[in-house]
Motif scaffolding. Sequence first.
Motif, PDB file in Angstrom:
ATOM      1  N   THR A  52       0.812  -1.221   0.000  1.00  0.00           N
ATOM      2  CA  THR A  52       0.000   0.000   0.000  1.00  0.00           C
ATOM      3  C   THR A  52       0.845   1.271   0.000  1.00  0.00           C
ATOM      4  O   THR A  52       0.397   2.308  -0.482  1.00  0.00           O
ATOM      5  CB  THR A  52      -0.912   0.049   1.238  1.00  0.00           C
ATOM      6  OG1 THR A  52      -0.092  -0.058   2.424  1.00  0.00           O
ATOM      7  CG2 THR A  52      -1.929  -1.089   1.213  1.00  0.00           C
ATOM      8  N   HIS A  53       2.052   1.198   0.589  1.00  0.00           N
ATOM      9  CA  HIS A  53       2.948   2.366   0.603  1.00  0.00           C
ATOM     10  C   HIS A  53       4.335   1.916   1.011  1.00  0.00           C
ATOM     11  O   HIS A  53       4.544   0.760   1.368  1.00  0.00           O
ATOM     12  CB  HIS A  53       2.405   3.486   1.486  1.00  0.00           C
ATOM     13  CG  HIS A  53       2.308   3.176   2.957  1.00  0.00           C
ATOM     14  ND1 HIS A  53       1.465   2.211   3.464  1.00  0.00           N
ATOM     15  CD2 HIS A  53       2.957   3.694   4.033  1.00  0.00           C
ATOM     16  CE1 HIS A  53       1.578   2.168   4.774  1.00  0.00           C
ATOM     17  NE2 HIS A  53       2.493   3.049   5.160  1.00  0.00           N
ATOM     18  N   HIS A  54       5.288   2.832   0.951  1.00  0.00           N
ATOM     19  CA  HIS A  54       6.698   2.447   0.995  1.00  0.00           C
ATOM     20  C   HIS A  54       7.282   2.225   2.381  1.00  0.00           C
ATOM     21  O   HIS A  54       8.454   1.853   2.500  1.00  0.00           O
ATOM     22  CB  HIS A  54       7.535   3.500   0.250  1.00  0.00           C
ATOM     23  CG  HIS A  54       7.539   4.853   0.922  1.00  0.00           C
ATOM     24  ND1 HIS A  54       8.389   5.154   1.963  1.00  0.00           N
ATOM     25  CD2 HIS A  54       6.791   5.960   0.735  1.00  0.00           C
ATOM     26  CE1 HIS A  54       8.170   6.409   2.369  1.00  0.00           C
ATOM     27  NE2 HIS A  54       7.204   6.917   1.630  1.00  0.00           N
ATOM     28  N   HIS A  55       6.527   2.438   3.444  1.00  0.00           N
ATOM     29  CA  HIS A  55       7.120   2.326   4.783  1.00  0.00           C
ATOM     30  C   HIS A  55       7.585   0.896   5.079  1.00  0.00           C
ATOM     31  O   HIS A  55       6.906  -0.075   4.732  1.00  0.00           O
ATOM     32  CB  HIS A  55       6.117   2.768   5.856  1.00  0.00           C
ATOM     33  CG  HIS A  55       5.953   4.261   5.916  1.00  0.00           C
ATOM     34  ND1 HIS A  55       4.843   4.875   6.427  1.00  0.00           N
ATOM     35  CD2 HIS A  55       6.794   5.260   5.522  1.00  0.00           C
ATOM     36  CE1 HIS A  55       4.985   6.196   6.354  1.00  0.00           C
ATOM     37  NE2 HIS A  55       6.154   6.453   5.801  1.00  0.00           N
ATOM     38  N   GLY A  56       8.729   0.828   5.783  1.00  0.00           N
ATOM     39  CA  GLY A  56       9.350  -0.465   6.074  1.00  0.00           C
ATOM     40  C   GLY A  56       8.431  -1.447   6.773  1.00  0.00           C
ATOM     41  O   GLY A  56       8.491  -2.652   6.500  1.00  0.00           O
ATOM     42  N   ASP A  57       7.579  -0.964   7.661  1.00  0.00           N
ATOM     43  CA  ASP A  57       6.695  -1.892   8.389  1.00  0.00           C
ATOM     44  C   ASP A  57       5.584  -2.448   7.490  1.00  0.00           C
ATOM     45  O   ASP A  57       4.736  -3.218   7.945  1.00  0.00           O
ATOM     46  CB  ASP A  57       6.129  -1.234   9.662  1.00  0.00           C
ATOM     47  CG  ASP A  57       5.299   0.006   9.385  1.00  0.00           C
ATOM     48  OD1 ASP A  57       5.586   0.730   8.407  1.00  0.00           O
ATOM     49  OD2 ASP A  57       4.345   0.256  10.150  1.00  0.00           O
ATOM     50  N   HIS A  58       5.597  -2.075   6.220  1.00  0.00           N
ATOM     51  CA  HIS A  58       4.665  -2.635   5.229  1.00  0.00           C
ATOM     52  C   HIS A  58       5.373  -3.382   4.093  1.00  0.00           C
ATOM     53  O   HIS A  58       4.720  -4.106   3.346  1.00  0.00           O
ATOM     54  CB  HIS A  58       3.768  -1.539   4.654  1.00  0.00           C
ATOM     55  CG  HIS A  58       2.883  -0.919   5.693  1.00  0.00           C
ATOM     56  ND1 HIS A  58       1.533  -1.185   5.795  1.00  0.00           N
ATOM     57  CD2 HIS A  58       3.186  -0.084   6.724  1.00  0.00           C
ATOM     58  CE1 HIS A  58       1.036  -0.524   6.838  1.00  0.00           C
ATOM     59  NE2 HIS A  58       2.019   0.147   7.409  1.00  0.00           N
ATOM     60  N   VAL A  59       6.686  -3.181   3.958  1.00  0.00           N
ATOM     61  CA  VAL A  59       7.391  -3.768   2.786  1.00  0.00           C
ATOM     62  C   VAL A  59       8.654  -4.566   3.124  1.00  0.00           C
ATOM     63  O   VAL A  59       9.192  -5.235   2.247  1.00  0.00           O
ATOM     64  CB  VAL A  59       7.784  -2.682   1.740  1.00  0.00           C
ATOM     65  CG1 VAL A  59       6.562  -1.931   1.255  1.00  0.00           C
ATOM     66  CG2 VAL A  59       8.828  -1.723   2.289  1.00  0.00           C
ATOM     67  N   GLY A  93      -1.647  11.289   1.716  1.00  0.00           N
ATOM     68  CA  GLY A  93      -1.932  11.935   3.002  1.00  0.00           C
ATOM     69  C   GLY A  93      -0.943  11.426   4.044  1.00  0.00           C
ATOM     70  O   GLY A  93      -0.112  12.169   4.552  1.00  0.00           O
ATOM     71  N   HIS A  94      -1.041  10.126   4.336  1.00  0.00           N
ATOM     72  CA  HIS A  94      -0.036   9.500   5.225  1.00  0.00           C
ATOM     73  C   HIS A  94       1.317   9.513   4.511  1.00  0.00           C
ATOM     74  O   HIS A  94       2.324   9.944   5.070  1.00  0.00           O
ATOM     75  CB  HIS A  94      -0.489   8.079   5.542  1.00  0.00           C
ATOM     76  CG  HIS A  94       0.497   7.265   6.320  1.00  0.00           C
ATOM     77  ND1 HIS A  94       0.867   7.583   7.609  1.00  0.00           N
ATOM     78  CD2 HIS A  94       1.189   6.145   5.990  1.00  0.00           C
ATOM     79  CE1 HIS A  94       1.758   6.680   8.034  1.00  0.00           C
ATOM     80  NE2 HIS A  94       1.972   5.805   7.078  1.00  0.00           N
ATOM     81  N   THR A  95       1.337   9.028   3.277  1.00  0.00           N
ATOM     82  CA  THR A  95       2.484   9.197   2.365  1.00  0.00           C
ATOM     83  C   THR A  95       1.925   9.664   1.021  1.00  0.00           C
ATOM     84  O   THR A  95       0.732   9.529   0.762  1.00  0.00           O
ATOM     85  CB  THR A  95       3.263   7.879   2.135  1.00  0.00           C
ATOM     86  OG1 THR A  95       2.384   6.936   1.518  1.00  0.00           O
ATOM     87  CG2 THR A  95       3.821   7.320   3.442  1.00  0.00           C
ATOM     88  N   ALA A 112      -4.926   0.123   5.032  1.00  0.00           N
ATOM     89  CA  ALA A 112      -3.569   0.298   5.557  1.00  0.00           C
ATOM     90  C   ALA A 112      -3.467   1.499   6.483  1.00  0.00           C
ATOM     91  O   ALA A 112      -4.200   1.583   7.467  1.00  0.00           O
ATOM     92  CB  ALA A 112      -2.565   0.353   4.413  1.00  0.00           C
ATOM     93  N   ASP A 113      -2.608   2.479   6.159  1.00  0.00           N
ATOM     94  CA  ASP A 113      -2.381   3.602   7.067  1.00  0.00           C
ATOM     95  C   ASP A 113      -3.129   4.855   6.625  1.00  0.00           C
ATOM     96  O   ASP A 113      -2.796   5.975   7.020  1.00  0.00           O
ATOM     97  CB  ASP A 113      -0.880   3.900   7.195  1.00  0.00           C
ATOM     98  CG  ASP A 113      -0.141   2.772   7.903  1.00  0.00           C
ATOM     99  OD1 ASP A 113      -0.788   1.767   8.264  1.00  0.00           O
ATOM    100  OD2 ASP A 113       1.085   2.898   8.089  1.00  0.00           O
ATOM    101  N   THR A 114      -4.155   4.677   5.759  1.00  0.00           N
ATOM    102  CA  THR A 114      -5.040   5.795   5.441  1.00  0.00           C
ATOM    103  C   THR A 114      -6.153   5.859   6.475  1.00  0.00           C
ATOM    104  O   THR A 114      -6.315   6.860   7.160  1.00  0.00           O
ATOM    105  CB  THR A 114      -5.618   5.665   4.023  1.00  0.00           C
ATOM    106  OG1 THR A 114      -4.545   5.800   3.086  1.00  0.00           O
ATOM    107  CG2 THR A 114      -6.665   6.731   3.735  1.00  0.00           C
TER     108      THR A 114
HETATM  109 ZN   LIG Z   1       2.954   3.883   7.130  1.00  0.00          ZN
END
Ligand SMILES: [Zn+2]
Length: 221
Positions: A52-59, A93-95, A112-114
Amino acid sequence: MLNVTIIPILDDNYAYIIKSGNQIAVLDPGEAAPIIEKLEELNLTPDIIFTTHHHGDHVNGCNTLIEKYGCDYFDRSTEKFGDDPVQIIATPGHTKDHVCFYFPDSKIAFTADTIFSMGCGRMLEGTAEEFFDSIQKIKALPDDTLLYCGHEYTQANGAFCLSVDADNAALQSRMDEVKQQRASNKPTIPTTLQMEKETNIFMKAKTVEEFAKYRRLKDSF
Ligand SMILES: [Zn+2]
């Protein structure tokens, strides 16, 4: 129809194994080990990874899964996963790069983080205008859409909502339910869009200014 398995990872993240037809996917693998363990338990081999986005805790688990299984990132031009059509909703928004995946036939969205249950992600890269518009896109989905989010933040989020929306009866009863779920270590997700419209102050915000005010208050809550 989509079949969803919730996998708690890291401190408070959720990753997911999703199945449709003969395809298997992993969504937001922030670490690989607990996902591999669950895949082996279910005797599944993933074909696809959604992020969903590039943050480490997701990828951060992606490379290990790709090396182990030879799976590939979801091809965003295909618009289909197994038997299910997929809609990619841009939700900056978040990223800046954040997307939500919506599966209309199954009425399931991965937010995800939206959008969290009773909350939204921190506004790290985007503007309040962008984030507010992103939330309006999620609000436009059918009310009975199941929302699967990126973190188990529900109880803390709900405490914030109560601090600014104390007389909301739906919020009070949802918090009672959440306390029981967390006391027995159960996930509080999925939630429904209808529930979020009734309880989530960031969804209830009617203007960008109102949204931005609550986001600021939550940052120092
Ligand atoms: Zn995030």
